[in-house]
Design a protein around this motif. Structure first.
Motif, mmCIF file in Angstrom:
data_model
loop_
_atom_site.group_PDB
_atom_site.id
_atom_site.type_symbol
_atom_site.label_atom_id
_atom_site.label_comp_id
_atom_site.label_asym_id
_atom_site.label_seq_id
_atom_site.Cartn_x
_atom_site.Cartn_y
_atom_site.Cartn_z
ATOM 1 N N VAL A 1 -4.711 -2.630 -13.940
ATOM 2 C CA VAL A 1 -3.176 -3.072 -13.819
ATOM 3 C C VAL A 1 -2.826 -2.897 -13.071
ATOM 4 O O VAL A 1 -3.262 -2.125 -11.804
ATOM 5 N N GLY A 2 -1.696 -3.532 -12.430
ATOM 6 C CA GLY A 2 -0.976 -3.662 -11.716
ATOM 7 C C GLY A 2 0.876 -3.847 -11.905
ATOM 8 O O GLY A 2 1.113 -3.659 -13.304
ATOM 9 N N PHE A 3 1.085 -3.571 -11.373
ATOM 10 C CA PHE A 3 2.793 -3.331 -10.933
ATOM 11 C C PHE A 3 3.335 -4.607 -10.314
ATOM 12 O O PHE A 3 2.854 -4.005 -8.941
ATOM 13 N N SER A 4 3.777 -4.857 -10.638
ATOM 14 C CA SER A 4 4.755 -5.803 -9.477
ATOM 15 C C SER A 4 3.866 -6.917 -8.558
ATOM 16 O O SER A 4 2.697 -7.217 -8.104
ATOM 17 N N LEU A 5 3.939 -5.883 -7.080
ATOM 18 C CA LEU A 5 3.301 -6.482 -5.750
ATOM 19 C C LEU A 5 1.518 -6.183 -6.445
ATOM 20 O O LEU A 5 0.301 -7.253 -5.867
ATOM 21 N N LEU B 1 -7.290 -6.380 -18.441
ATOM 22 C CA LEU B 1 -6.268 -6.483 -17.421
ATOM 23 C C LEU B 1 -4.800 -6.271 -17.306
ATOM 24 O O LEU B 1 -4.638 -6.529 -18.640
ATOM 25 N N VAL B 2 -4.060 -5.656 -17.427
ATOM 26 C CA VAL B 2 -2.601 -5.705 -17.423
ATOM 27 C C VAL B 2 -1.732 -5.574 -16.156
ATOM 28 O O VAL B 2 -1.957 -5.117 -14.908
ATOM 29 N N LEU B 3 -0.762 -7.006 -16.352
ATOM 30 C CA LEU B 3 0.340 -7.089 -15.252
ATOM 31 C C LEU B 3 1.865 -6.827 -15.986
ATOM 32 O O LEU B 3 2.341 -7.109 -16.492
ATOM 33 N N SER B 4 2.299 -6.052 -15.182
ATOM 34 C CA SER B 4 3.126 -5.587 -15.480
ATOM 35 C C SER B 4 4.441 -5.737 -14.439
ATOM 36 O O SER B 4 3.377 -6.071 -13.116
ATOM 37 N N GLY B 5 5.904 -5.253 -14.529
ATOM 38 C CA GLY B 5 6.619 -5.976 -13.833
ATOM 39 C C GLY B 5 6.508 -7.532 -13.335
ATOM 40 O O GLY B 5 6.693 -7.943 -11.792
ATOM 41 N N MET B 6 5.971 -8.573 -13.934
ATOM 42 C CA MET B 6 5.165 -9.250 -13.313
ATOM 43 C C MET B 6 5.561 -11.128 -14.628
ATOM 44 O O MET B 6 6.002 -10.283 -15.434
ATOM 45 N N GLY B 7 6.512 -12.090 -13.703
ATOM 46 C CA GLY B 7 6.219 -13.450 -14.636
ATOM 47 C C GLY B 7 5.054 -13.786 -14.148
ATOM 48 O O GLY B 7 5.048 -14.251 -12.939
ATOM 49 N N LEU B 8 5.372 -15.707 -14.281
ATOM 50 C CA LEU B 8 4.578 -16.560 -14.037
ATOM 51 C C LEU B 8 5.155 -16.897 -12.725
ATOM 52 O O LEU B 8 4.520 -16.854 -12.029
ATOM 53 N N GLU B 9 6.235 -16.822 -12.067
ATOM 54 C CA GLU B 9 7.275 -17.060 -11.203
ATOM 55 C C GLU B 9 6.835 -16.283 -10.265
ATOM 56 O O GLU B 9 6.819 -17.115 -8.778
ATOM 57 N N GLY B 10 6.659 -15.364 -10.607
ATOM 58 C CA GLY B 10 6.443 -14.069 -9.168
ATOM 59 C C GLY B 10 4.820 -14.795 -9.130
ATOM 60 O O GLY B 10 4.410 -13.472 -8.069
ATOM 61 N N THR C 1 5.062 7.572 -6.815
ATOM 62 C CA THR C 1 6.066 6.638 -7.154
ATOM 63 C C THR C 1 5.674 5.881 -8.546
ATOM 64 O O THR C 1 6.231 6.106 -9.677
ATOM 65 N N ASN C 2 4.879 5.021 -8.325
ATOM 66 C CA ASN C 2 4.228 4.173 -9.573
ATOM 67 C C ASN C 2 3.765 4.709 -10.947
ATOM 68 O O ASN C 2 4.073 5.086 -11.965
ATOM 69 N N TRP C 3 2.660 5.725 -10.400
ATOM 70 C CA TRP C 3 1.438 5.924 -11.486
ATOM 71 C C TRP C 3 2.044 7.137 -12.006
ATOM 72 O O TRP C 3 1.760 7.632 -12.497
ATOM 73 N N MET C 4 2.361 8.356 -10.256
ATOM 74 C CA MET C 4 2.081 9.761 -10.938
ATOM 75 C C MET C 4 3.910 10.894 -10.943
ATOM 76 O O MET C 4 3.406 11.676 -12.280
ATOM 77 N N ARG C 5 4.336 10.090 -10.492
ATOM 78 C CA ARG C 5 5.341 10.828 -10.605
ATOM 79 C C ARG C 5 6.430 10.879 -12.265
ATOM 80 O O ARG C 5 6.757 12.252 -12.952
#
Length: 255
Positions: free
Chosen positions: A106-110, A128-137, A44-48
């Motif tokens: 690389v990560g997305f969200s969780l 390192l890539v932090l995607s879908g993320m902010g400090l509060e997360g 869902t996140n990486w291939m689709r």
């Protein structure tokens, strides 16, 4: 998952405690370990939407596990299978099992939360890539987890207009194992802003321009020693469908 990619390989490797983790690999070259988001999976996140294909065409090997309690990986119902930071423990086991040395993460969200906590615990990716993320997360995970635990508890009651509607709809689409998901949510450790000083490698904070589900990406950049921000179109849910996500990954990891 239908294999429409001729070079896609899937294997099972042991995670923490011997739990089976499905790992999907595409391409060859410098490894990029990609961690998907909550209730999602590698497909869902990486291939689709072609992100893994774009990385493979750029000369990378995309390595994409389905996280514990997700996708084709183990979904145990025993609480003992979910100690604190079990996803980080799985990440360490995976890196050792497949022999990763020089790699990008690389990560997305969780997946971003897991990647950041993995680095804090001692992993040393090149970039390192932090995607879908902010400090509060990262620094306020308990509040975020409470939202999803409530969505699980009220799963059969949630109607359109409820704040949990889209989370419940996504869980239904993904056929989420709610028992395993609940146990996993309670295992995710919180991160203090001070711990972020341990993330010293070049880091890209990559976020949808309309995505503040996990807080402020600008504040996250400020809290990291060597980070920059890139924004792409979309919300938290829609940004993963944007080709710009894969393009930004290739641009940053090719530097």
């Amino acid at each position: 998952m239908t294999n429409l990619e001729p070079d896609l390989r899937t294997e099972t490797v042991p995670g923490f405690g011997g739990a089976d983790l499905a790992v999907h690999r595409m391409g060859s070259g410098r490894p990029v370990l990609l961690l998907h988001g909550l209730f999602s999976d590698a497909n869902t996140n990486w291939m689709r939407f072609g992100h893994a294909r774009r990385l493979a065409d750029a000369g990378f090997e995309a390595i994409m596990p389905d996280l514990r309690a997700h996708g084709h990986s183990a979904k145990p119902h025993d609480p003992a299978a979910y100690p604190v930071d079990v996803l980080v423990r799985d990440l360490f086991a995976l890196v050792e099992e497949i022999g990763l040395e020089e790699y990008d993460l690389v990560g997305f969200s969780l997946g971003s939360r897991t990647a950041a906590r993995g680095v804090i615990a001692g992993l040393d990716p090149r970039r390192l890539v932090l995607s879908g993320m902010g400090l509060e997360g990262l620094a306020g995970w308990n509040r975020r987890a409470a939202f999803f635990l409530d969505a699980i508890d009220r799963f059969d009651e949630v109607k359109h207009g409820d704040p949990a509607f889209f989370a419940v709809s996504f869980m239904k689409t993904q056929k989420v194992d709610r028992v395993a998901a609940r146990l996993l949510l309670r295992s995710v450790g919180d991160t203090t802003p001070e711990e972020l000083a341990k993330i010293t490698m070049p880091t890209l904070v990559l976020c949808g321009v309309d995505d503040r589900d996990n807080g402020s990406p600008e504040k996250l950049v400020e809290a990291l020693p060597d980070a920059r921000l890139a924004e792409i179109p979309g919300t938290h849910m829609s940004s993963v469908a944007e080709s710009a996500l894969g393009e930004e990954l290739v641009r940053f990891l090719s530097a």
